[in-house]
Design a protein around this motif. Structure first.
Motif, PDB file in Angstrom:
ATOM      1  N   TRP A   1       0.856  -1.179   0.000  1.00 38.82           N
ATOM      2  CA  TRP A   1       0.000   0.000   0.000  1.00 38.82           C
ATOM      3  C   TRP A   1       0.898   1.236   0.000  1.00 38.82           C
ATOM      4  CZ3 TRP A   1      -4.407   2.325  -0.827  1.00 38.82           C
ATOM      5  CH2 TRP A   1      -4.736   3.509  -0.157  1.00 38.82           C
ATOM      6  N   ILE A   2       0.831   2.016  -1.068  1.00 36.94           N
ATOM      7  CA  ILE A   2       1.679   3.199  -1.153  1.00 36.94           C
ATOM      8  C   ILE A   2       0.930   4.370  -0.524  1.00 36.94           C
ATOM      9  CG2 ILE A   2       2.950   4.748  -2.687  1.00 36.94           C
ATOM     10  CD1 ILE A   2       3.351   2.371  -4.540  1.00 36.94           C
ATOM     11  N   GLY A   3       1.011   4.385   0.790  1.00 31.24           N
ATOM     12  CA  GLY A   3       0.329   5.402   1.576  1.00 31.24           C
ATOM     13  C   GLY A   3       0.630   5.193   3.038  1.00 31.24           C
ATOM     14  N   PRO A   4       0.043   6.012   3.901  1.00 32.69           N
ATOM     15  CA  PRO A   4       0.277   5.894   5.335  1.00 32.69           C
ATOM     16  C   PRO A   4      -0.315   4.618   5.915  1.00 32.69           C
ATOM     17  CG  PRO A   4      -0.623   8.031   4.745  1.00 32.69           C
ATOM     18  CD  PRO A   4      -0.799   7.146   3.558  1.00 32.69           C
ATOM     19  N   LYS A   5       0.040   4.335   7.166  1.00 34.16           N
ATOM     20  CA  LYS A   5      -0.536   3.190   7.865  1.00 34.16           C
ATOM     21  C   LYS A   5      -2.053   3.397   7.994  1.00 34.16           C
ATOM     22  CE  LYS A   5       3.726   2.806  10.584  1.00 34.16           C
ATOM     23  NZ  LYS A   5       4.349   2.984  11.915  1.00 34.16           N
ATOM     24  N   PRO A   6      -2.830   2.335   7.810  1.00 33.84           N
ATOM     25  CA  PRO A   6      -4.291   2.491   7.878  1.00 33.84           C
ATOM     26  C   PRO A   6      -4.787   3.153   9.154  1.00 33.84           C
ATOM     27  CG  PRO A   6      -3.718   0.334   6.998  1.00 33.84           C
ATOM     28  CD  PRO A   6      -2.435   0.962   7.425  1.00 33.84           C
ATOM     29  N   GLU A   7      -4.147   2.867  10.290  1.00 33.09           N
ATOM     30  CA  GLU A   7      -4.626   3.470  11.547  1.00 33.09           C
ATOM     31  C   GLU A   7      -4.442   4.993  11.547  1.00 33.09           C
ATOM     32  OE1 GLU A   7      -0.552   1.528  12.679  1.00 33.09           O
ATOM     33  OE2 GLU A   7      -2.238   1.133  11.307  1.00 33.09           O
ATOM     34  N   HIS A   8      -3.407   5.468  10.856  1.00 30.30           N
ATOM     35  CA  HIS A   8      -3.206   6.915  10.783  1.00 30.30           C
ATOM     36  C   HIS A   8      -4.200   7.564   9.827  1.00 30.30           C
ATOM     37  CE1 HIS A   8       1.220   6.289  12.204  1.00 30.30           C
ATOM     38  NE2 HIS A   8       0.360   6.304  13.203  1.00 30.30           N
ATOM     39  N   ILE A   9      -4.543   6.863   8.748  1.00 29.01           N
ATOM     40  CA  ILE A   9      -5.585   7.363   7.841  1.00 29.01           C
ATOM     41  C   ILE A   9      -6.904   7.490   8.589  1.00 29.01           C
ATOM     42  CG2 ILE A   9      -6.913   6.886   5.747  1.00 29.01           C
ATOM     43  CD1 ILE A   9      -4.509   5.329   4.685  1.00 29.01           C
ATOM     44  N   ARG A  10      -7.224   6.477   9.382  1.00 26.37           N
ATOM     45  CA  ARG A  10      -8.494   6.460  10.122  1.00 26.37           C
ATOM     46  C   ARG A  10      -8.527   7.577  11.167  1.00 26.37           C
ATOM     47  NH1 ARG A  10      -8.772   1.412  10.666  1.00 26.37           N
ATOM     48  NH2 ARG A  10     -10.444   1.028   9.177  1.00 26.37           N
ATOM     49  N   THR A  11      -7.447   7.736  11.898  1.00 27.92           N
ATOM     50  CA  THR A  11      -7.392   8.766  12.941  1.00 27.92           C
ATOM     51  C   THR A  11      -7.555  10.157  12.354  1.00 27.92           C
ATOM     52  OG1 THR A  11      -5.987   7.449  14.405  1.00 27.92           O
ATOM     53  CG2 THR A  11      -5.917   9.829  14.702  1.00 27.92           C
ATOM     54  N   MET A  12      -6.807  10.455  11.291  1.00 32.27           N
ATOM     55  CA  MET A  12      -6.831  11.800  10.732  1.00 32.27           C
ATOM     56  C   MET A  12      -8.034  12.047   9.824  1.00 32.27           C
ATOM     57  SD  MET A  12      -4.580  13.458  12.166  1.00 32.27           S
ATOM     58  CE  MET A  12      -3.054  13.350  13.099  1.00 32.27           C
ATOM     59  N   GLY A  13      -8.749  10.997   9.446  1.00 29.81           N
ATOM     60  CA  GLY A  13      -9.953  11.153   8.643  1.00 29.81           C
ATOM     61  C   GLY A  13     -11.149  11.598   9.453  1.00 29.81           C
ATOM     62  N   ASP A  14     -11.100  11.386  10.766  1.00 28.25           N
ATOM     63  CA  ASP A  14     -12.145  11.849  11.679  1.00 28.25           C
ATOM     64  C   ASP A  14     -11.655  13.170  12.257  1.00 28.25           C
ATOM     65  OD1 ASP A  14     -13.532  12.439  14.087  1.00 28.25           O
ATOM     66  OD2 ASP A  14     -14.140  10.361  14.294  1.00 28.25           O
ATOM     67  N   LYS A  15     -12.282  14.271  11.888  1.00 29.10           N
ATOM     68  CA  LYS A  15     -11.735  15.582  12.242  1.00 29.10           C
ATOM     69  C   LYS A  15     -11.705  15.835  13.741  1.00 29.10           C
ATOM     70  CE  LYS A  15     -12.583  17.714   7.779  1.00 29.10           C
ATOM     71  NZ  LYS A  15     -13.139  18.837   7.034  1.00 29.10           N
ATOM     72  N   VAL A  16     -12.658  15.265  14.465  1.00 30.49           N
ATOM     73  CA  VAL A  16     -12.644  15.415  15.928  1.00 30.49           C
ATOM     74  C   VAL A  16     -11.449  14.675  16.517  1.00 30.49           C
ATOM     75  CG1 VAL A  16     -13.867  14.860  18.061  1.00 30.49           C
ATOM     76  CG2 VAL A  16     -15.126  15.799  16.109  1.00 30.49           C
ATOM     77  N   GLU A  17     -11.262  13.430  16.090  1.00 32.01           N
ATOM     78  CA  GLU A  17     -10.128  12.643  16.582  1.00 32.01           C
ATOM     79  C   GLU A  17      -8.808  13.241  16.095  1.00 32.01           C
ATOM     80  OE1 GLU A  17      -8.155   9.978  18.782  1.00 32.01           O
ATOM     81  OE2 GLU A  17     -10.324  10.311  18.780  1.00 32.01           O
ATOM     82  N   ALA A  18      -8.800  13.787  14.865  1.00 33.06           N
ATOM     83  CA  ALA A  18      -7.588  14.409  14.326  1.00 33.06           C
ATOM     84  C   ALA A  18      -7.181  15.601  15.181  1.00 33.06           C
ATOM     85  CB  ALA A  18      -7.825  14.844  12.889  1.00 33.06           C
ATOM     86  N   LYS A  19      -8.154  16.404  15.581  1.00 32.99           N
ATOM     87  CA  LYS A  19      -7.858  17.573  16.404  1.00 32.99           C
ATOM     88  C   LYS A  19      -7.325  17.141  17.762  1.00 32.99           C
ATOM     89  CE  LYS A  19      -9.957  21.828  18.163  1.00 32.99           C
ATOM     90  NZ  LYS A  19     -11.190  22.650  18.250  1.00 32.99           N
ATOM     91  N   ARG A  20      -7.923  16.119  18.328  1.00 33.28           N
ATOM     92  CA  ARG A  20      -7.472  15.608  19.634  1.00 33.28           C
ATOM     93  C   ARG A  20      -6.046  15.078  19.526  1.00 33.28           C
ATOM     94  NH1 ARG A  20     -11.324  12.036  20.335  1.00 33.28           N
ATOM     95  NH2 ARG A  20     -12.737  13.500  21.367  1.00 33.28           N
ATOM     96  N   THR A  21      -5.789  14.325  18.465  1.00 30.73           N
ATOM     97  CA  THR A  21      -4.446  13.764  18.253  1.00 30.73           C
ATOM     98  C   THR A  21      -3.420  14.865  18.008  1.00 30.73           C
ATOM     99  OG1 THR A  21      -5.408  11.752  17.306  1.00 30.73           O
ATOM    100  CG2 THR A  21      -3.090  12.183  16.823  1.00 30.73           C
ATOM    101  N   ALA A  22      -3.797  15.853  17.197  1.00 36.12           N
ATOM    102  CA  ALA A  22      -2.879  16.954  16.902  1.00 36.12           C
ATOM    103  C   ALA A  22      -2.500  17.705  18.173  1.00 36.12           C
ATOM    104  CB  ALA A  22      -3.518  17.907  15.890  1.00 36.12           C
ATOM    105  N   GLY A  23      -3.480  17.941  19.023  1.00 35.93           N
ATOM    106  CA  GLY A  23      -3.201  18.625  20.284  1.00 35.93           C
ATOM    107  C   GLY A  23      -2.247  17.830  21.153  1.00 35.93           C
ATOM    108  N   ALA A  24      -2.469  16.505  21.201  1.00 37.28           N
ATOM    109  CA  ALA A  24      -1.593  15.638  22.003  1.00 37.28           C
ATOM    110  C   ALA A  24      -0.170  15.611  21.446  1.00 37.28           C
ATOM    111  CB  ALA A  24      -2.172  14.229  22.043  1.00 37.28           C
ATOM    112  N   LEU A  25      -0.036  15.836  20.129  1.00 37.71           N
ATOM    113  CA  LEU A  25       1.283  15.834  19.488  1.00 37.71           C
ATOM    114  C   LEU A  25       1.960  17.200  19.533  1.00 37.71           C
ATOM    115  CD1 LEU A  25       0.422  13.660  16.355  1.00 37.71           C
ATOM    116  CD2 LEU A  25       1.986  13.011  18.203  1.00 37.71           C
TER     117      LEU A  25
END
Length: 449
Positions: A103-127
């Motif tokens: 698969w020429i792309g990111p890990k599926p779990e990262h696609i899933r996390t960043m595809g949900d904007k609420v979860e993406a915002k939470r993850t971004a803040g934690a990072l």
């Protein structure tokens, strides 16, 4: 075993872009196409071509089973999704990997996390990425939204947790509008994305859209390749992009680039990605991450000399990054014009037969397009038919070259957005780099009045 045969799960200019990079690496390509794209340029040039369904994207380019079958029939050992379609579909990525296909792309779990904007915002803040003030997650009630809005101050913006393109977004200026607009945003999101979840953020008055290109190897190493300014937009759709941004200093680039690269390294991110920010009064605010190649990636390639598609293939194949942060040099200026088959002023789609085609040329002029004279642009897909990318040693020199290239570009038989870009290249605000995400729509409204 290194990748030897790559299936391109996309169409149009990006499919051709991927084909070219693969061929330069000695990799065979497999073009999949709908019946409407049987005569497309990437189909003609690929080593193998397989029809995967009728014109409707849901029955062809979004048909997971047909794409996987095409990969197995053709003996493809890797799949590149391009952008759009299935590029940010975590389930598709998992299916590809379950079939022992790279698969020429990111890990599926990262696609899933960043595809949900609420979860993406939470993850971004934690990072450690700076966030727009707002709700910590989904809004559960109007009362909760009212408390948050009172705390951060009006106006606020209500956004759909899934999807994009401006759907499910409502600006609220006062408490008495809140209930109605939350319901409207939720209904739009449900209709467009099947999910009525919304969240709330402070509405920034006149920001710019600044995004950082990042690249990770999946093993804790990541770099940034600078920023792109994508503020010239209509209805949340980018029209023109440039790199570097006219308003970002070298110090801010190094500081924010370092923050986003560290965040991606900590995440263990693999492949290409783009972290998008709103920028206002010298401050960056995270809005979303795109876990794929961007339409506007060529401007980054022009100022860094890095082939992002080649690097995507290398990293997906298990190789380390071919450069360190210190080896990435930013030189000159690049601008990309998205050329669409549409009326330049009403934006009505204009599919049809291309009766004549001449790509602009000359030093530091690049055209990414699958067009040719006699090609019939189908009405079933996105209207973008070409990208004109121009480089100059300075921003002023780049603009002069872009004006010339736009005048030289010929696409007859259909209406295109070239006249719009020609007009923009005469506007003092654009020439001075003095514009925000609201500028283009305000300008267009003035032209129409």
């Amino acid at each position: 075993m290194p990748v030897s045969r790559l299936l391109i799960a996309n169409r149009g200019e990006i499919a051709l872009r991927i084909h070219r990079a693969a061929h330069e690496m000695g990799i065979e390509t497999v073009a999949v196409h709908s019946t409407a794209d049987a005569d497309a340029m990437h189909v003609r040039l690929a080593n193998h071509a397989i029809c995967i369904g009728p014109p409707a994207a849901s029955e062809s380019y979004l048909n997971t089973a047909n794409i996987i079958s095409a990969a197995e029939i053709s003996g493809a050992d890797a799949i590149h999704p391009g952008y759009g379609f299935l590029s940010e579909n975590a389930q598709f990525a998992e299916i590809v990997e379950a079939h022992d296909i790279v698969w020429i792309g990111p890990k599926p779990e990262h696609i899933r996390t960043m595809g949900d904007k609420v979860e993406a915002k939470r993850t971004a803040g934690a990072l450690g990425l700076p966030l727009v003030p707002g709700s910590d997650g989904a809004i559960e009630s109007v009362e909760e939204a009212a408390r948050i809005a009172e705390k951060i101050g009006y106006p606020v913006i209500i956004k759909a947790a899934s999807g994009g393109g401006g759907r499910g977004m409502k600006v609220c200026n006062s408490p008495d509008q809140l209930d109605t607009l939350i319901k409207q945003a939720g209904s739009e999101a449900k209709a467009a994305f099947g999910d009525d979840t919304v969240y709330l953020e402070k509405y920034l008055g006149n920001p710019r859209h600044i995004e950082f290109q990042i690249f990770g190897d999946g093993n804790g190493n990541a770099v940034h390749l600078g920023e792109r300014d994508c503020s010239l937009q209509r209805r949340h759709q980018k029209v023109l992009e440039e790199a570097p941004s006219p308003v970002i200093t070298a110090e801010d680039r190094a500081r924010m680039g370092g923050i986003v690269a560290k965040a991606m390294a900590d995440m263990g991110y693999r492949g290409a990605g783009t972290i998008e920010f709103l920028w206002e009064n010298g401050e960056f605010y995270f809005i979303e991450m795109n876990t794929r190649l961007q339409v506007e990636h060529p401007v980054t390639e022009m100022i860094t000399g890095v082939d992002l598609v080649r690097e995507q293939i290398r990293v997906a194949d298990g190789k380390p990054l071919s450069f360190t942060q210190d080896e990435i040099q930013f030189t000159g200026h690049a601008i990309e014009c998205r050329i669409n088959a549409e009326d330049p002023w009403t934006f009505a789609p204009s599919p049809g037969l291309v009766t004549a085609y001449h790509a602009a040329g000359g030093m530091h002029v690049r055209v990414d397009s699958g067009l040719y004279a006699g090609y019939k642009i189908p009405p079933y897909y996105d209207s973008m038919i070409a990208k004109l990318i121009v480089y100059g040693r300075t921003r002023e020199g780049c603009i002069m070259r872009l004006r010339r290239a736009l005048e030289e570009m010929v696409i007859d038989g259909v209406k295109t957005s070239i006249p719009l870009h020609c007009a923009l290249m005469q506007e003092p605000d654009v020439l001075n780099g003095d514009y925000s995400i609201k500028w283009l729509e305000d300008w267009l409204a003035k032209q129409a009045s």
